[in-house]
Design a protein around this motif. Sequence first.
Motif, short mmCIF file in Angstrom:
data_model
loop_
_atom_site.label_atom_id
_atom_site.label_comp_id
_atom_site.label_asym_id
_atom_site.label_seq_id
_atom_site.Cartn_x
_atom_site.Cartn_y
_atom_site.Cartn_z
N ALA A 193 26.95 114.22 153.51
CA ALA A 193 26.09 113.12 153.93
C ALA A 193 25.56 112.38 152.71
N ALA A 194 25.19 111.11 152.93
CA ALA A 194 24.52 110.37 151.87
C ALA A 194 23.26 111.11 151.48
N ASP A 195 22.94 111.08 150.23
CA ASP A 195 21.83 111.87 149.70
C ASP A 195 20.53 111.50 150.41
N PRO A 196 19.99 112.36 151.27
CA PRO A 196 18.78 112.00 151.99
C PRO A 196 17.52 112.14 151.16
N SER A 197 17.62 112.74 149.98
CA SER A 197 16.43 113.01 149.20
C SER A 197 15.79 111.76 148.62
N VAL A 198 16.48 110.62 148.67
CA VAL A 198 15.89 109.39 148.15
C VAL A 198 15.73 108.35 149.25
N SER A 199 15.72 108.77 150.49
CA SER A 199 15.51 107.83 151.59
C SER A 199 14.08 107.32 151.57
N PRO A 200 13.86 106.02 151.77
CA PRO A 200 12.49 105.51 151.83
C PRO A 200 11.74 105.95 153.09
N LEU A 201 12.45 106.58 154.04
CA LEU A 201 11.80 107.06 155.26
C LEU A 201 11.77 108.58 155.33
N GLN A 202 12.13 109.23 154.28
CA GLN A 202 12.19 110.69 154.28
C GLN A 202 10.85 111.31 154.62
N HIS A 203 9.77 110.71 154.16
CA HIS A 203 8.46 111.32 154.34
C HIS A 203 8.04 111.42 155.80
N LEU A 204 8.72 110.66 156.68
CA LEU A 204 8.31 110.65 158.07
C LEU A 204 8.77 111.88 158.84
N TRP A 205 9.46 112.81 158.17
CA TRP A 205 9.82 114.06 158.84
C TRP A 205 8.58 114.78 159.35
N SER A 206 7.52 114.73 158.55
CA SER A 206 6.32 115.48 158.92
C SER A 206 5.56 114.80 160.05
N MET A 207 5.66 113.48 160.14
CA MET A 207 5.06 112.79 161.27
C MET A 207 5.78 113.17 162.56
N SER A 208 7.12 113.28 162.48
CA SER A 208 7.88 113.72 163.65
C SER A 208 7.47 115.12 164.06
N LEU A 209 7.29 115.99 163.08
CA LEU A 209 6.87 117.36 163.37
C LEU A 209 5.54 117.38 164.10
N GLN A 210 4.59 116.59 163.64
CA GLN A 210 3.28 116.57 164.29
C GLN A 210 3.35 115.96 165.67
N GLY A 211 4.17 114.91 165.82
CA GLY A 211 4.33 114.33 167.14
C GLY A 211 4.88 115.33 168.14
N GLN A 212 5.84 116.13 167.71
CA GLN A 212 6.39 117.18 168.58
C GLN A 212 5.31 118.21 168.92
N PHE A 213 4.49 118.56 167.94
CA PHE A 213 3.41 119.52 168.20
C PHE A 213 2.40 118.96 169.18
N TYR A 214 2.00 117.70 168.99
CA TYR A 214 1.01 117.11 169.89
C TYR A 214 1.49 117.16 171.33
N LEU A 215 2.74 116.82 171.55
CA LEU A 215 3.28 116.82 172.91
C LEU A 215 3.35 118.23 173.47
N ALA A 216 3.84 119.17 172.65
CA ALA A 216 3.95 120.55 173.12
C ALA A 216 2.57 121.14 173.39
N ALA A 217 1.61 120.90 172.50
CA ALA A 217 0.26 121.43 172.70
C ALA A 217 -0.40 120.80 173.92
N LEU A 218 -0.21 119.52 174.09
CA LEU A 218 -0.79 118.83 175.24
C LEU A 218 -0.27 119.42 176.54
N LEU A 219 1.04 119.54 176.66
CA LEU A 219 1.63 120.07 177.89
C LEU A 219 1.28 121.54 178.08
#
Length: 725
Positions: free
Chosen positions: A176-202
């Motif tokens: 794969a193209a090197d993901p370590s320099v993606s300008p959107l790489q940092h949003l992995w953690s936002m996705s993680l929290q969004g998944q947690f919020y939904l799981a915790a809510l339900l």
Amino acid sequence: MTTARETAAVPGIGGPAVPAPGGPAVPDPARPGPAVPRPPVAPERAAPAARPRAAGYRTDLDGLRGVAIALVVVFHIWMGRVSGGVDVFLVLAGFFFTASLLRRAESGGGISIRERVAGLARRLLPALVLVLAVVAGYVVLTQPYTQWTEIAAQTQASLLYYQNWYLAFSWADYLAADPSVSPLQHLWSMSLQGQFYLAALLGIAALAWSCRALGRPAATRPVVAFVLALLTAASFVYAARGVGLHQGWNYYDSFARAWELLAGALVAVVLPGLNLPRVARVLLALAGAVLVAACGWVVNGSAMFPGPAALIPVGATIALILAGQNLRTAELPLPNRLLAAPVAVRLGEMAYALYLWHWPLLIFVLGHLGDAKIGLRAGLAVLGVSLVLAYLTHRFVEEPLRAPAAARTPKAEYGRRAVAALGVTVLAVTVGAQVFTSLSPARPMQDLDALRYPGAEALVGGAPTPDAPMRPSVLEAGADNAYPTRDGCIADWDTREVITCAYGDPDAERTIAVVGNSHSEHWVPALDILGRENGVRIAVYLKMGCPLTVAEETSYKGQSIPDCRDWSLEVIDRLGVDRPDWVFTTGTRPKPLTGDETPDDYVQVWSRLSEHGLNIIAMRDTPWLRRDGVRYRAIDCLADKGDRHSCGMRRVDAFDPANPADGPAASFPNVFTLDLTDAVCEPDICPVVIGNTLVYHDEHHLTASYSRSLAPELGRRLGPILGWW
């Protein structure tokens, strides 16, 4: 260059908090602000930024968010290490959100899933959509079109909250193209929290409903505590095991990260029953503050989080939460009072927006500078611009749009509609790009006409190069990889099993075993031709990112591959049993900046193979495209109006003057070195296109087309060594 492991998490929900009855202040994502009456204001004069705080509000935790985001940004810009701020944010997110849900569940009114989801959307999406649109626009306007599909995929993943899984699978894909320099790489953690919020809510809503249905509403908190404790323990064990098995995947894995959020959630559940003495509070505050500040210096988080080492920032955050429980600001221990300082609190209020902006700005500046590191002046510029954008986003996007419909001003309603339209547009464009790509996927190249596409023979055999379009094209290159990758005959990151396949003449009695990682693999198309022409079986024993090694620690792009050594030892034993006539493997690797080397570990492998009486061909590795230590893809450079030479690499930067494998190989009568540098490099430049054929399909792997063109020269050089033709 910071890597995939060095990105921040979303700083909690990033909004104001309200106190739970008898407990800590917690944010309420379903509400626009504190749970206190607000005086009426004229529609055009509402000032959402100047909201009163309820009694018991934990300003020290706002300040902790401010300190954490400051550490994240500074470490990203200058230190190149994980600060531990990600883990602080994860704990706070779990703590705040769970306490808010429990307060609602115990109030008797129940948890409205629709209301909570709407509140989360109002808090999180406006700033996110804005940043995604700006990043996508910048990439389209300034970056080569070969990067557009990748940024579209990551934009979609970020908007739909599965970016962490997208990056996990990208890491698992060695090509794969090197993901370590993606300008959107940092949003992995936002996705993680969004998944947690939904799981915790339900999950908490379901548990609360069940307790009420059974006539035991008072059991809600103990039941939630029991479930959270089980999940926290299971996630922690899973994460600890993942560090030793596959850290690259483990870092992004939602369940591996879950224990950090669940730990904060568990604290929120049990906290109201705790009453600590003053001495314990002071000790907890001091320890927590010191560990938060020191974590990035004492722990290599990229290689160890979210395993047991993450107990340091997680424990530090919990200690600071406990130290200030049920205390007024003036009564807080000194570290908590310092966290409650106005500067830290204000920074905490802007933490979410600052988190969103600083990473893409850093990546774009590094790309413009063409360097792996940023200096003091440029770094200060990134920091300053990030702060300005964070303030503007917080003041004019986040704050006005957090209000529910009933409390929204006309301007805020117009802004909400504009952001919604922008979000729909971004999603539609990215989905459209993915659909278009899927309808016309790149396919592996068939054998090229040797007269029009002489490839390596133009360099070493003097074959003429007629006018013809380059093949594979920049859009075809991604699919033109070596046969084992196409056939599933190379073990991926998660596969410990030794996988073998046969090419060339599968029924031949003579065998060459191709062993190691993808830099052994990309010679298979050439060896396949020689095997079919000369009656030789080409057997492969390959694993992504894993050269044959006996070293205790093996890594690729700075990330550990824990099972590489065990896989290698099994392959060495298998070779001793299978007894191929020759073992073909790489004998060198690039140095960090310029030149190449033969590490001592390679020599130890030769010794192990020699003990089995095996003959070895040690191939000098091909160039890894890089400038000043920064890797780049040939196709991106060519798409950005570069040519075969300007996109190439200086030979002196790729190679030492002499083959570094020759010296140590002289001590082994069964080791023969092979150097085809003159078949991939001109006297001064290693071009990216030779004989109308693209040399690399990414940063450093040969295209199958160019590898096939190397078969004649490889045959000429192997003949005297093998004595078979």
